[in-house]
Design a protein around this motif. Structure first.
Motif, PDB file in Angstrom:
ATOM      1  N   GLY A   8      34.490  26.885 116.498  1.00  0.00           N
ATOM      2  CA  GLY A   8      33.792  27.931 116.862  1.00  0.00           C
ATOM      3  C   GLY A   8      32.783  27.664 114.955  1.00  0.00           C
ATOM      4  O   GLY A   8      32.524  27.422 113.946  1.00  0.00           O
ATOM      5  N   THR A   9      33.107  29.069 114.896  1.00  0.00           N
ATOM      6  CA  THR A   9      31.553  29.848 113.349  1.00  0.00           C
ATOM      7  C   THR A   9      32.515  30.944 112.778  1.00  0.00           C
ATOM      8  O   THR A   9      32.714  32.261 113.953  1.00  0.00           O
ATOM      9  CB  THR A   9      30.205  30.011 114.357  1.00  0.00           C
ATOM     10  OG1 THR A   9      29.328  28.127 114.614  1.00  0.00           O
ATOM     11  CG2 THR A   9      29.478  30.613 112.745  1.00  0.00           C
ATOM     12  N   TYR A  10      32.234  30.893 111.672  1.00  0.00           N
ATOM     13  CA  TYR A  10      32.808  32.322 110.792  1.00  0.00           C
ATOM     14  C   TYR A  10      31.824  32.075 109.935  1.00  0.00           C
ATOM     15  O   TYR A  10      31.293  31.890 108.862  1.00  0.00           O
ATOM     16  CB  TYR A  10      34.137  32.473 110.211  1.00  0.00           C
ATOM     17  CG  TYR A  10      34.669  32.710 109.359  1.00  0.00           C
ATOM     18  CD1 TYR A  10      34.773  33.929 109.803  1.00  0.00           C
ATOM     19  CD2 TYR A  10      34.227  33.176 108.110  1.00  0.00           C
ATOM     20  CE1 TYR A  10      34.880  35.508 108.876  1.00  0.00           C
ATOM     21  CE2 TYR A  10      34.497  34.094 107.024  1.00  0.00           C
ATOM     22  CZ  TYR A  10      35.245  35.376 107.590  1.00  0.00           C
ATOM     23  OH  TYR A  10      35.936  35.748 106.756  1.00  0.00           O
ATOM     24  N   LEU A  11      31.343  33.442 109.931  1.00  0.00           N
ATOM     25  CA  LEU A  11      30.323  34.444 109.572  1.00  0.00           C
ATOM     26  C   LEU A  11      30.616  35.536 108.800  1.00  0.00           C
ATOM     27  O   LEU A  11      31.453  36.249 108.722  1.00  0.00           O
ATOM     28  CB  LEU A  11      28.365  34.798 110.517  1.00  0.00           C
ATOM     29  CG  LEU A  11      28.005  34.856 109.167  1.00  0.00           C
ATOM     30  CD1 LEU A  11      26.279  34.974 110.243  1.00  0.00           C
ATOM     31  CD2 LEU A  11      27.724  36.614 109.174  1.00  0.00           C
ATOM     32  N   GLU A  12      30.262  36.150 107.445  1.00  0.00           N
ATOM     33  CA  GLU A  12      30.528  36.954 106.409  1.00  0.00           C
ATOM     34  C   GLU A  12      29.598  36.717 105.333  1.00  0.00           C
ATOM     35  O   GLU A  12      29.112  36.298 104.335  1.00  0.00           O
ATOM     36  CB  GLU A  12      31.760  36.661 105.570  1.00  0.00           C
ATOM     37  CG  GLU A  12      32.920  37.175 104.769  1.00  0.00           C
ATOM     38  CD  GLU A  12      34.021  36.473 104.153  1.00  0.00           C
ATOM     39  OE1 GLU A  12      35.045  36.282 104.228  1.00  0.00           O
ATOM     40  OE2 GLU A  12      33.121  36.204 102.451  1.00  0.00           O
ATOM     41  N   ALA A  13      28.777  38.160 105.412  1.00  0.00           N
ATOM     42  CA  ALA A  13      28.349  39.121 104.488  1.00  0.00           C
ATOM     43  C   ALA A  13      28.567  39.849 103.367  1.00  0.00           C
ATOM     44  O   ALA A  13      29.590  40.641 104.178  1.00  0.00           O
ATOM     45  CB  ALA A  13      27.094  39.990 105.688  1.00  0.00           C
ATOM     46  N   THR A  14      28.162  39.660 102.606  1.00  0.00           N
ATOM     47  CA  THR A  14      28.625  40.644 101.874  1.00  0.00           C
ATOM     48  C   THR A  14      28.024  41.150 100.800  1.00  0.00           C
ATOM     49  O   THR A  14      26.913  40.687 100.649  1.00  0.00           O
ATOM     50  CB  THR A  14      30.326  39.457 100.939  1.00  0.00           C
ATOM     51  OG1 THR A  14      30.658  39.007 100.901  1.00  0.00           O
ATOM     52  CG2 THR A  14      30.531  41.082  99.536  1.00  0.00           C
ATOM     53  N   MET A  15      28.244  42.623 100.065  1.00  0.00           N
ATOM     54  CA  MET A  15      26.881  43.179  99.744  1.00  0.00           C
ATOM     55  C   MET A  15      27.481  44.261  98.391  1.00  0.00           C
ATOM     56  O   MET A  15      28.662  44.685  98.730  1.00  0.00           O
ATOM     57  CB  MET A  15      26.009  44.330 100.749  1.00  0.00           C
ATOM     58  CG  MET A  15      25.113  42.995 101.607  1.00  0.00           C
ATOM     59  SD  MET A  15      24.926  44.241 102.955  1.00  0.00           S
ATOM     60  CE  MET A  15      25.641  43.351 104.140  1.00  0.00           C
ATOM     61  N   GLU A  16      27.423  44.669  97.680  1.00  0.00           N
ATOM     62  CA  GLU A  16      27.550  45.737  96.790  1.00  0.00           C
ATOM     63  C   GLU A  16      27.567  46.338  97.727  1.00  0.00           C
ATOM     64  O   GLU A  16      26.790  46.970  97.968  1.00  0.00           O
ATOM     65  CB  GLU A  16      26.394  46.047  95.536  1.00  0.00           C
ATOM     66  CG  GLU A  16      27.106  44.867  94.009  1.00  0.00           C
ATOM     67  CD  GLU A  16      25.778  44.880  93.047  1.00  0.00           C
ATOM     68  OE1 GLU A  16      25.982  44.339  92.505  1.00  0.00           O
ATOM     69  OE2 GLU A  16      24.674  45.615  93.745  1.00  0.00           O
ATOM     70  N   TYR A  17      28.574  47.362  97.330  1.00  0.00           N
ATOM     71  CA  TYR A  17      28.979  48.492  98.089  1.00  0.00           C
ATOM     72  C   TYR A  17      27.923  49.643  97.820  1.00  0.00           C
ATOM     73  O   TYR A  17      26.939  50.387  98.592  1.00  0.00           O
ATOM     74  CB  TYR A  17      30.266  49.546  98.351  1.00  0.00           C
ATOM     75  CG  TYR A  17      30.478  50.219  98.721  1.00  0.00           C
ATOM     76  CD1 TYR A  17      31.110  50.402 100.365  1.00  0.00           C
ATOM     77  CD2 TYR A  17      29.821  51.746  98.900  1.00  0.00           C
ATOM     78  CE1 TYR A  17      30.857  51.298 101.502  1.00  0.00           C
ATOM     79  CE2 TYR A  17      30.140  52.779  99.917  1.00  0.00           C
ATOM     80  CZ  TYR A  17      30.334  52.629 101.081  1.00  0.00           C
ATOM     81  OH  TYR A  17      31.046  53.730 101.957  1.00  0.00           O
ATOM     82  N   ASN A  18      27.353  50.379  97.174  1.00  0.00           N
ATOM     83  CA  ASN A  18      26.668  51.291  96.423  1.00  0.00           C
ATOM     84  C   ASN A  18      25.034  50.850  95.785  1.00  0.00           C
ATOM     85  O   ASN A  18      24.171  51.570  95.029  1.00  0.00           O
ATOM     86  CB  ASN A  18      27.293  51.541  95.411  1.00  0.00           C
ATOM     87  CG  ASN A  18      27.428  50.913  93.422  1.00  0.00           C
ATOM     88  OD1 ASN A  18      26.585  50.161  93.783  1.00  0.00           O
ATOM     89  ND2 ASN A  18      27.583  51.515  92.067  1.00  0.00           N
ATOM     90  N   ASN A  19      24.962  49.456  96.615  1.00  0.00           N
ATOM     91  CA  ASN A  19      23.633  48.961  95.821  1.00  0.00           C
ATOM     92  C   ASN A  19      22.322  49.911  96.834  1.00  0.00           C
ATOM     93  O   ASN A  19      22.334  49.775  97.753  1.00  0.00           O
ATOM     94  CB  ASN A  19      23.561  47.745  96.194  1.00  0.00           C
ATOM     95  CG  ASN A  19      22.137  47.432  96.080  1.00  0.00           C
ATOM     96  OD1 ASN A  19      20.888  48.100  96.156  1.00  0.00           O
ATOM     97  ND2 ASN A  19      21.847  46.048  94.735  1.00  0.00           N
ATOM     98  N   ILE A  20      21.199  50.786  95.828  1.00  0.00           N
ATOM     99  CA  ILE A  20      20.148  51.162  96.499  1.00  0.00           C
ATOM    100  C   ILE A  20      19.714  50.049  98.038  1.00  0.00           C
ATOM    101  O   ILE A  20      19.357  51.124  98.499  1.00  0.00           O
ATOM    102  CB  ILE A  20      20.096  51.634  95.569  1.00  0.00           C
ATOM    103  CG1 ILE A  20      18.621  53.142  95.771  1.00  0.00           C
ATOM    104  CG2 ILE A  20      18.649  50.664  95.080  1.00  0.00           C
ATOM    105  CD1 ILE A  20      19.194  54.628  95.620  1.00  0.00           C
TER     106      ILE A  20
END
Lengths: 110, 181
Positions: free
Chosen positions: B95-107
Motif C-alpha cells: 500500500g501507500t501512505y501520503l501525508e500533506a502538512t501545511m501551516e494552519y494560518n498560512n495565507i
C-alpha cells in the motif's frame, strides 16, 4: 498576432522554447491557480502568471497554449526552462505587473 | 486546486485505482501548533520504483491517455507554498501512505472546503471499499467507519437516496460539532 511580434512589442525576455516555430496568439488567460487555468484556458491563449515552477509547463503542454508570460519580475526555474525547451512551450519573463501586461495585451487587441 | 478537499478526493481516487480495499483518510487541524495535516493510507498495489522516484515531477504519470500527471505535483506545490511538505511512502503489494502538512494560518493555504461531499462521494461510488474518515480538531476527534454503517444498514445499499441524505447530515453535524468549544 504571432508570438514573436508580441515578444517584440511587449519587450519580454524569452527564456524557454527559443528554437520553436512562430505560433499564433489568440486571446489570453490570466491566473496563478494552475488547476483553474487547466480548466479555463483555450488553445492558442497566451498565459500570464506569476508562477514559475515546472508545473506551469505541464499545464501548458496539456492545453496547447501559445506561450507563458511570467510577470512581476519572477524568474523561471532552471527545470522550467529545460522542460519548456523539451515540450516546445515558449516562456517569457517580464518585470511588469500582471495588470500592466494585461493592459498592453488589450491595447494590442488580443 | 481551490480547496484541499479536492486534493483529498484526487489522492483517494489514486488509492481506488490502485485496487485498495481499505482507505483511511485522516485530517488533523491543530490550531495551537499551527499545523494543518491530512493523510491518506491505503492497502493498494503500491507505486513502482521508477514512477515513485519522480513522483513529485509533473511529467511522471501512470496515465496512458496523456503524459502529464498533476495531482501530486499540485499538492506538493501547495504544501511547499504553505511552509509544509508532502511525504509519500509506498511498498509494492502493501500500500501507500501520503501525508500533506501545511501551516494552519498560512495565507496561501487553501480552505479545506466541502470535506463531507468528498467523503460521501468516495463512499457511495466505491461501495466495496472500507473507508475510514478521521477528523481531528485540536484535542477533539470524530471517527467515521463505513463498515459500522454497513452493519446497521444490513444490506440496504449505500447509494439509497435516504442513506446518502443521512450520511451527509450525519457527517456535517459531526464536523460542525468538532469546532464548537
Amino acid at each position: 498576432m504571432n508570438i514573436s511580434t508580441l515578444n517584440d512589442l511587449l519587450d519580454l525576455k524569452q527564456v524557454g522554447g527559443n528554437k520553436l516555430e512562430n505560433r499564433i496568439v489568440e486571446g489570453c488567460i490570466v491566473g496563478d491557480l494552475l488547476s483553474v487555468v487547466m480548466g479555463k484556458a483555450k488553445n492558442n491563449n497566451i498565459w500570464v502568471t506569476i508562477q514559475s515552477h515546472v508545473n506551469i509547463i505541464a499545464v501548458a503542454s496539456l492545453i496547447d497554449i501559445s506561450g507563458i508570460i511570467i510577470t512581476e519580475g519572477f524568474k523561471a526555474d532552471v527545470e522550467t526552462i529545460e522542460k519548456a525547451n523539451e515540450e516546445n512551450i515558449k516562456v517569457f519573463e517580464s518585470n511588469l505587473s500582471t495588470y500592466e501586461i494585461a493592459k498592453q495585451l488589450v491595447k494590442l487587441d488580443i | 486546486m481551490k480547496e484541499l478537499s479536492l486534493h483529498i478526493l484526487d489522492i483517494a481516487q489514486n488509492s481506488v485505482r490502485a485496487n485498495a480495499s481499505k482507505i483511511i483518510i485522516n485530517i488533523s487541524e491543530n490550531i495551537k501548533k499551527n499545523i494543518f495535516q491530512f493523510s491518506i493510507k491505503d492497502n493498494g498495489s503500491g507505486i513502482e520504483s521508477d514512477i515513485f522516484k519522480n513522483i513529485k515531477n509533473p511529467f511522471t504519470t501512470t496515465r496512458t491517455t496523456r503524459k502529464v500527471g498533476l495531482g501530486i505535483p499540485f499538492l506538493n506545490d501547495t504544501c511547499r507554498l504553505c511552509n509544509g511538505n508532502l511525504l509519500i511512502e509506498t511498498e509494492i503489494g502493501k500500500g501507500t501512505y501520503l501525508e500533506a502538512t501545511m501551516e494552519y494560518n498560512n495565507i496561501d493555504r487553501p480552505p479545506l472546503g466541502n470535506i463531507v461531499s468528498t467523503v460521501v462521494g468516495l463512499v457511495i461510488s466505491n461501495e466495496k471499499i472500507h473507508f475510514v474518515y478521521i477528523h481531528k480538531y485540536n484535542e477533539k476527534t470524530f471517527e467515521f467507519d463505513v463498515n459500522t454503517i454497513k452493519e446497521i444498514l444490513d444490506g440496504i445499499p449505500l447509494t439509497d437516496f435516504k442513506v446518502i441524505e443521512w450520511l451527509e447530515n450525519y457527517l456535517t453535524e459531526n464536523v460542525i460539532q468538532l469546532k464548537i468549544k
